[in-house]
Design a protein around this motif. Sequence first.
Motif, short mmCIF file in Angstrom:
data_model
loop_
_atom_site.label_atom_id
_atom_site.label_comp_id
_atom_site.label_asym_id
_atom_site.label_seq_id
_atom_site.Cartn_x
_atom_site.Cartn_y
_atom_site.Cartn_z
N ASP A 124 -22.43 -53.58 10.25
CA ASP A 124 -22.18 -54.57 9.20
C ASP A 124 -21.56 -55.85 9.76
OD1 ASP A 124 -22.13 -55.32 6.39
OD2 ASP A 124 -19.94 -55.10 6.55
N ARG A 125 -20.82 -55.74 10.83
CA ARG A 125 -20.11 -56.89 11.40
C ARG A 125 -20.79 -57.49 12.62
NH1 ARG A 125 -17.55 -54.12 8.24
NH2 ARG A 125 -15.69 -54.73 7.15
N SER A 126 -21.93 -56.95 13.02
CA SER A 126 -22.59 -57.44 14.23
C SER A 126 -23.42 -58.69 13.93
CB SER A 126 -23.48 -56.35 14.82
OG SER A 126 -24.53 -56.01 13.96
N ASP A 127 -23.64 -59.47 14.99
CA ASP A 127 -24.44 -60.69 14.86
C ASP A 127 -25.94 -60.32 14.94
OD1 ASP A 127 -25.02 -60.28 17.56
OD2 ASP A 127 -23.78 -61.94 18.26
N GLY A 128 -26.78 -61.32 15.02
CA GLY A 128 -28.22 -61.10 15.07
C GLY A 128 -28.70 -60.36 16.31
N HIS A 129 -27.84 -60.27 17.31
CA HIS A 129 -28.19 -59.57 18.55
C HIS A 129 -27.52 -58.19 18.62
CE1 HIS A 129 -30.05 -63.22 20.03
NE2 HIS A 129 -28.95 -63.88 19.68
N GLY A 130 -26.89 -57.76 17.53
CA GLY A 130 -26.25 -56.45 17.49
C GLY A 130 -24.91 -56.41 18.19
N LYS A 131 -24.27 -57.57 18.38
CA LYS A 131 -23.00 -57.63 19.10
C LYS A 131 -21.84 -57.91 18.13
CE LYS A 131 -25.15 -59.28 23.32
NZ LYS A 131 -25.12 -58.03 24.04
N CYS A 132 -20.71 -57.27 18.38
CA CYS A 132 -19.49 -57.53 17.63
C CYS A 132 -18.31 -57.16 18.51
CB CYS A 132 -19.47 -56.78 16.30
SG CYS A 132 -19.59 -54.99 16.46
N TRP A 133 -17.13 -57.60 18.14
CA TRP A 133 -15.96 -57.40 18.99
C TRP A 133 -14.66 -57.17 18.22
CZ3 TRP A 133 -19.48 -61.26 18.98
CH2 TRP A 133 -19.12 -62.43 18.31
N PRO A 134 -14.66 -56.31 17.22
CA PRO A 134 -13.39 -56.02 16.54
C PRO A 134 -12.47 -55.19 17.42
CG PRO A 134 -15.09 -54.54 15.75
CD PRO A 134 -15.76 -55.52 16.68
N GLY A 135 -11.19 -55.38 17.28
CA GLY A 135 -10.21 -54.58 18.01
C GLY A 135 -10.11 -53.19 17.41
N ILE A 136 -9.61 -52.26 18.20
CA ILE A 136 -9.42 -50.87 17.73
C ILE A 136 -8.53 -50.85 16.50
CG2 ILE A 136 -8.47 -48.60 18.32
CD1 ILE A 136 -10.97 -49.15 19.87
N GLY A 137 -7.45 -51.63 16.52
CA GLY A 137 -6.54 -51.68 15.38
C GLY A 137 -7.21 -52.19 14.12
N THR A 138 -8.10 -53.16 14.28
CA THR A 138 -8.83 -53.72 13.14
C THR A 138 -9.78 -52.68 12.56
OG1 THR A 138 -8.70 -55.93 14.07
CG2 THR A 138 -10.39 -55.56 12.40
N ILE A 139 -10.51 -52.01 13.43
CA ILE A 139 -11.44 -50.96 12.97
C ILE A 139 -10.65 -49.87 12.22
CG2 ILE A 139 -13.01 -49.11 13.70
CD1 ILE A 139 -13.68 -50.91 16.16
N ALA A 140 -9.57 -49.41 12.83
CA ALA A 140 -8.76 -48.36 12.22
C ALA A 140 -8.20 -48.79 10.87
CB ALA A 140 -7.63 -47.96 13.17
N SER A 141 -7.66 -49.99 10.81
CA SER A 141 -7.06 -50.49 9.58
C SER A 141 -8.11 -50.66 8.48
CB SER A 141 -6.36 -51.82 9.86
OG SER A 141 -5.88 -52.38 8.68
N ASP A 142 -9.23 -51.28 8.83
CA ASP A 142 -10.27 -51.53 7.83
C ASP A 142 -10.88 -50.25 7.28
OD1 ASP A 142 -9.85 -54.23 8.11
OD2 ASP A 142 -11.72 -54.63 9.20
N LEU A 143 -10.99 -49.21 8.13
CA LEU A 143 -11.58 -47.94 7.69
C LEU A 143 -10.54 -46.91 7.25
CD1 LEU A 143 -14.41 -47.49 10.35
CD2 LEU A 143 -14.62 -48.24 7.97
N ASN A 144 -9.25 -47.31 7.31
CA ASN A 144 -8.16 -46.41 6.92
C ASN A 144 -8.19 -45.10 7.71
OD1 ASN A 144 -5.82 -45.90 5.47
ND2 ASN A 144 -6.93 -44.83 3.86
N ILE A 145 -8.36 -45.26 9.04
CA ILE A 145 -8.32 -44.12 9.95
C ILE A 145 -7.31 -44.44 11.05
CG2 ILE A 145 -10.68 -43.33 9.50
CD1 ILE A 145 -11.60 -44.77 12.01
#
Length: 85
Positions: free
Chosen positions: A26-47
Amino acid sequence: MSFFGEIYTDVNLSHRAKSVYMYLRDRSDGHGKCWPGIGTIASDLNISRSTAKRALSELEKHGYLEKQTRFRNNGSNTSNLYTIR
């Protein structure tokens, strides 16, 4: 079968890995690339951070994701670059 259908039916992937995959997709660009931090992923997904790391490792192991470690000019780590395959 669509690619999403493939990942949904992959019995070798945990639910957490599928969730993290969809988050990154959902957060990747047109080339399938993204760079969220581990903390961001964890926080956004509540894990937890460790759950996010396990899911990322699982996705990489099964070929759904490529991870590239990135560094700042001073040599310290910054967020990883993830490429969806």
